[in-house]
Motif scaffolding. Sequence first.
Motif, PDB file in Angstrom:
ATOM      1  N   UNK A   1       0.833  -1.189   0.000  1.00 40.60           N
ATOM      2  CA  UNK A   1       0.000   0.000   0.000  1.00 40.60           C
ATOM      3  C   UNK A   1       0.876   1.251   0.000  1.00 40.60           C
ATOM      4  N   UNK A   2       0.608   2.139  -0.931  1.00 45.95           N
ATOM      5  CA  UNK A   2       1.334   3.408  -1.027  1.00 45.95           C
ATOM      6  C   UNK A   2       0.385   4.541  -0.671  1.00 45.95           C
ATOM      7  N   UNK A   3       0.462   5.086   0.540  1.00 52.50           N
ATOM      8  CA  UNK A   3      -0.483   6.134   0.944  1.00 52.50           C
ATOM      9  C   UNK A   3      -0.396   7.386   0.077  1.00 52.50           C
ATOM     10  N   UNK A   4       0.785   7.700  -0.429  1.00 53.91           N
ATOM     11  CA  UNK A   4       0.931   8.890  -1.266  1.00 53.91           C
ATOM     12  C   UNK A   4       0.168   8.765  -2.581  1.00 53.91           C
ATOM     13  N   UNK A   5       0.047   7.543  -3.082  1.00 57.56           N
ATOM     14  CA  UNK A   5      -0.611   7.324  -4.370  1.00 57.56           C
ATOM     15  C   UNK A   5      -2.079   6.931  -4.231  1.00 57.56           C
ATOM     16  N   UNK A   6      -2.522   6.659  -3.027  1.00 55.03           N
ATOM     17  CA  UNK A   6      -3.867   6.115  -2.830  1.00 55.03           C
ATOM     18  C   UNK A   6      -4.945   7.196  -2.939  1.00 55.03           C
ATOM     19  N   UNK A   7      -6.078   6.823  -3.550  1.00 50.99           N
ATOM     20  CA  UNK A   7      -7.276   7.672  -3.600  1.00 50.99           C
ATOM     21  C   UNK A   7      -8.433   6.995  -2.856  1.00 50.99           C
ATOM     22  N   UNK A   8      -8.109   6.192  -1.920  1.00 50.86           N
ATOM     23  CA  UNK A   8      -9.094   5.415  -1.153  1.00 50.86           C
ATOM     24  C   UNK A   8      -9.981   6.342  -0.310  1.00 50.86           C
ATOM     25  N   UNK A   9     -11.236   5.964  -0.153  1.00 50.51           N
ATOM     26  CA  UNK A   9     -12.149   6.631   0.775  1.00 50.51           C
ATOM     27  C   UNK A   9     -12.428   5.688   1.930  1.00 50.51           C
ATOM     28  N   UNK A  10     -12.191   6.146   3.154  1.00 48.27           N
ATOM     29  CA  UNK A  10     -12.457   5.362   4.347  1.00 48.27           C
ATOM     30  C   UNK A  10     -13.715   5.902   5.025  1.00 48.27           C
ATOM     31  N   UNK A  33      -0.840  11.227   3.104  1.00 50.88           N
ATOM     32  CA  UNK A  33      -1.730  10.597   2.119  1.00 50.88           C
ATOM     33  C   UNK A  33      -2.736  11.640   1.643  1.00 50.88           C
ATOM     34  N   UNK A  34      -2.278  12.614   0.851  1.00 52.36           N
ATOM     35  CA  UNK A  34      -3.107  13.784   0.527  1.00 52.36           C
ATOM     36  C   UNK A  34      -4.342  13.489  -0.298  1.00 52.36           C
ATOM     37  N   UNK A  35      -4.422  12.322  -0.936  1.00 54.74           N
ATOM     38  CA  UNK A  35      -5.585  12.010  -1.767  1.00 54.74           C
ATOM     39  C   UNK A  35      -6.576  11.057  -1.107  1.00 54.74           C
ATOM     40  N   UNK A  51      -6.576  -6.382   4.309  1.00 55.42           N
ATOM     41  CA  UNK A  51      -6.336  -5.395   3.265  1.00 55.42           C
ATOM     42  C   UNK A  51      -5.199  -4.458   3.684  1.00 55.42           C
ATOM     43  N   UNK A  52      -4.120  -4.333   2.890  1.00 50.29           N
ATOM     44  CA  UNK A  52      -2.980  -3.493   3.289  1.00 50.29           C
ATOM     45  C   UNK A  52      -3.352  -2.042   3.582  1.00 50.29           C
ATOM     46  N   UNK A  53      -4.266  -1.470   2.799  1.00 47.76           N
ATOM     47  CA  UNK A  53      -4.683  -0.089   3.048  1.00 47.76           C
ATOM     48  C   UNK A  53      -5.400   0.028   4.390  1.00 47.76           C
TER      49      UNK A  53
END
Length: 304
Positions: free
Chosen positions: A91-100, A124-126, A284-286
């Motif tokens: 999981x790359x937090x910088x590249x993630x666009x996940x919604x929690x 993780x700005x996105x 899930x890694x994220x």
Amino acid sequence: MKNINNYDLNLLNVFRLMMQIRSVSKVAQKLGITQSAMSHVLNKLRAQFDDPLFHKTSHGMEPTIRAQELYETIIDPLENLTRALQITHVFDPLASHRTFVLGTSDYLEKLILPKLVRYLSNTAPNIKLKCTNYDDTKLSKELQNVDFVFGRYSNPAENLYQQTLWHDKFITLANVNHPRIRNKTISINEFINEQHILISPTGVGTSLVDKQLAKLGYKRNVMLTTHLFNTPIEIIETSDMITTMPERLAQYSSDTSKINFITPPVNLEPFEISMLWGPFKHNDPAHKWMRKTILSIAKQGQTS
């Protein structure tokens, strides 16, 4: 048509190696088994496909026509499966666009969200957050529609995972200039005769305070009932009403120069605030990353 359930698919990897290496001893060495064990595996392959598959020649083990046809058919799917099994999802937090999605109350939002948003803006700005009220009765449904829920859960469903974030206790709040309450303690008679703000996140109109008072044969004078935790603090700062609420939030949210913190006159046990999540997202890694992040933030300086 032959049933795939009758086949030992583990043998296909041995068959692939035999096609590529053409040596029983070298394949056995690569697999870490004895040559006799390898011969036994070959016999199982031959029985499974009803064909000799390989013949010994001066150039090594040569495949039969049936073996060549099998290899051409299975090699691509087998290689794809091998690659898939070797993939490690990082999981790359910088590249993630996940919604929690967080199931919470304003109590938890006040204590967690400001720090969490600040941290995510840099790390993780996105990543997006969605906070929603969550009915405790839904906890048995494996939390498929939310990533986390937060609250007091003494006995959650066995299929849910639980992580304690912090411990808290109840405190009674009064205006520092309250005309009748000047000390850090209050008698039960004084307590029930004051005008109370009842905080009821579920909207049922009673709380642990009322249950404890009822056991002693008392009932307090509730003038305002709210499902929010933060609104009563503002009212207390400018009125003679009192309220009983979690100390951690009171310390964090109030102007302590305007509020008197008082020990409640009834026995209110300390409690744990926990984070719960369901089994579907546990690996899930994220999700793992966000759990670790929230726990770290919850432990930082207690209420700072």
